[in-house]
Design an enzyme around this catalytic site. Sequence first.
Site, PDB file in Angstrom:
ATOM      1  N   GLU A 166      47.533  13.757  26.995  1.00  0.00           N
ATOM      2  CA  GLU A 166      46.569  13.980  26.025  1.00  0.00           C
ATOM      3  C   GLU A 166      45.455  14.926  26.368  1.00  0.00           C
ATOM      4  O   GLU A 166      43.987  14.821  26.403  1.00  0.00           O
ATOM      5  CB  GLU A 166      45.944  12.589  25.535  1.00  0.00           C
ATOM      6  N   GLU A 353      53.269   7.185  24.022  1.00  0.00           N
ATOM      7  CA  GLU A 353      52.548   5.934  23.753  1.00  0.00           C
ATOM      8  C   GLU A 353      52.631   5.768  22.126  1.00  0.00           C
ATOM      9  O   GLU A 353      52.430   6.859  21.322  1.00  0.00           O
ATOM     10  CB  GLU A 353      51.293   6.541  24.194  1.00  0.00           C
TER      11      GLU A 353
HETATM   12  C1  GCO Z   1      45.856   7.601  26.088  1.00  0.00           C
HETATM   13  C2  GCO Z   1      45.416   6.910  26.625  1.00  0.00           C
HETATM   14  C3  GCO Z   1      45.579   5.496  26.778  1.00  0.00           C
HETATM   15  C4  GCO Z   1      44.615   4.706  26.131  1.00  0.00           C
HETATM   16  C5  GCO Z   1      45.199   4.431  24.778  1.00  0.00           C
HETATM   17  C6  GCO Z   1      44.650   3.360  24.038  1.00  0.00           C
HETATM   18  O1  GCO Z   1      46.738   8.277  26.612  1.00  0.00           O
HETATM   19  O2  GCO Z   1      45.240   7.677  25.087  1.00  0.00           O
HETATM   20  O3  GCO Z   1      45.930   7.466  27.808  1.00  0.00           O
HETATM   21  O4  GCO Z   1      45.220   5.789  28.412  1.00  0.00           O
HETATM   22  O5  GCO Z   1      44.337   3.575  26.744  1.00  0.00           O
HETATM   23  O6  GCO Z   1      45.463   5.453  24.353  1.00  0.00           O
HETATM   24  O7  GCO Z   1      43.481   4.099  23.757  1.00  0.00           O
END
Ligand code: GCO
Length: 447
Positions: A166, A353
Amino acid sequence: MAIIQFPEGFRFGTATASYQIEGAYNEDGRGLSIWDTFSRTPGMVKNGDNGDVACDSYHRYEEDIALMKELGIQSYRFSIAWPRIFPNGDGEPNEAGLDFYHRFVDCLLANGIEPMCTLYHWDLPQSLQDRGGWESRETIDAFVRYAELMFKEFGGKIKKWMTLNEPWCSSFLSNYLGVHAPGKKDLQTAVTVAHHLLVAHGQAVMKFRELGADGEIGIAPNVTWLDPYSDRQEDVDAARREVGWFVEWFFDPLFKGEYPSFMTDWFAGKGATVPIQPGDMDIIAQKLDFLGINYYTGHIGRYKAELGTFDCEVIDAGYEKTDIGWFIFPEGFYKVLVHIKDRYGSIPIYITENGACYNDEPSEGRVRDSRRISYIKRHLVQLHRAMQSGVNVKGYLTWSMMDNFEWAEGYTMRFGLIHVDYNTLVRTKKDSYYWYKKVATNGWFEN
Ligand code: GCO
């Protein structure tokens, strides 16, 4: 009832990140990271929480991997804490840190789980921040040295790598919105950081190729989707820019070797320009083996001048929200995946994710998180639909394996399939764990 069936070879998994789960913040020679500093800065993290102990996975990884095995997942995405490897960001590597990740990866492999490794999930060594952090090109060099050592050490063991998690968060959220470490609020800083992150990514990919490393390399950006509130041009443009800020700003350089002019013009109007040096764009546009996509939320956006640089107001269209307040918009998942395919072609994609925050607590040994099951189900349905439309998706990793340190929200927001009691560190499987186990094992579910 329909059966949603994923193809043969499709991989299911879960994801976590080092600072969010490991704890052991000062053990075995680990240096400090910007998140150690930030979480100790009053007012930055809810309740003054920090990752000193987190889920204590540094000590409990065998128990955690046993839970993964029982879950039936094929892949596990984790990140390496850079300050465990180079406590000062550069200099001599720390053997004890390397040993830990060898033990950890060996244990995953012994349990038949494929490691998917993120090199940078935001825990920048504080020592590098003290020397300018991602605003300085020195950090790019340090990152490439770190990446090179990891490719050499774990070559043959880890075959899927992600350079960055990210980059939108580690640039804009951290340096323009000030919500994450290092907590700055300056658009030019954020634009500079975003560019340096991309150059660091490109150089790491080049190093990976140069070493002839065995495996695949990609990146894991977060995306969103906004439908414009109306077909008024201001609404259409504002929603377009909001998506462009997450998608095109990063993906155009990665796949086309140039920044999108509708965004550079916009930033220039706000006084921010990209510090591009000769050769940078070619470095950034290295061929990738796969693209990781993180998606949680999307919504309806309406132009609102008073908001300033990012003038897209989120409209409450009555979508449900998760406990962190994010709108549930599974259709946006489909739309952004199709948008990415149409604009950048059919690169293999892993959903690195996707998941939901629900703060259900155990009662009588059970955590009844049916809302999480419903969230994941609805997103898997849209993912499947995107695959029917030609999006080349190879796997899905849900965030997260277990509840963990949720950055600025501290321990107040829970995303796990497994509940963690932060006093006793006891793990309790939630209902979603048992549901996901069937999906991961069978490759299909009933909708
Ligand atoms: C991400 C985050 C996670 C967060 C998840 C929830 O990559 O955004 O790395 O670490 O915990 O997105 O907010």
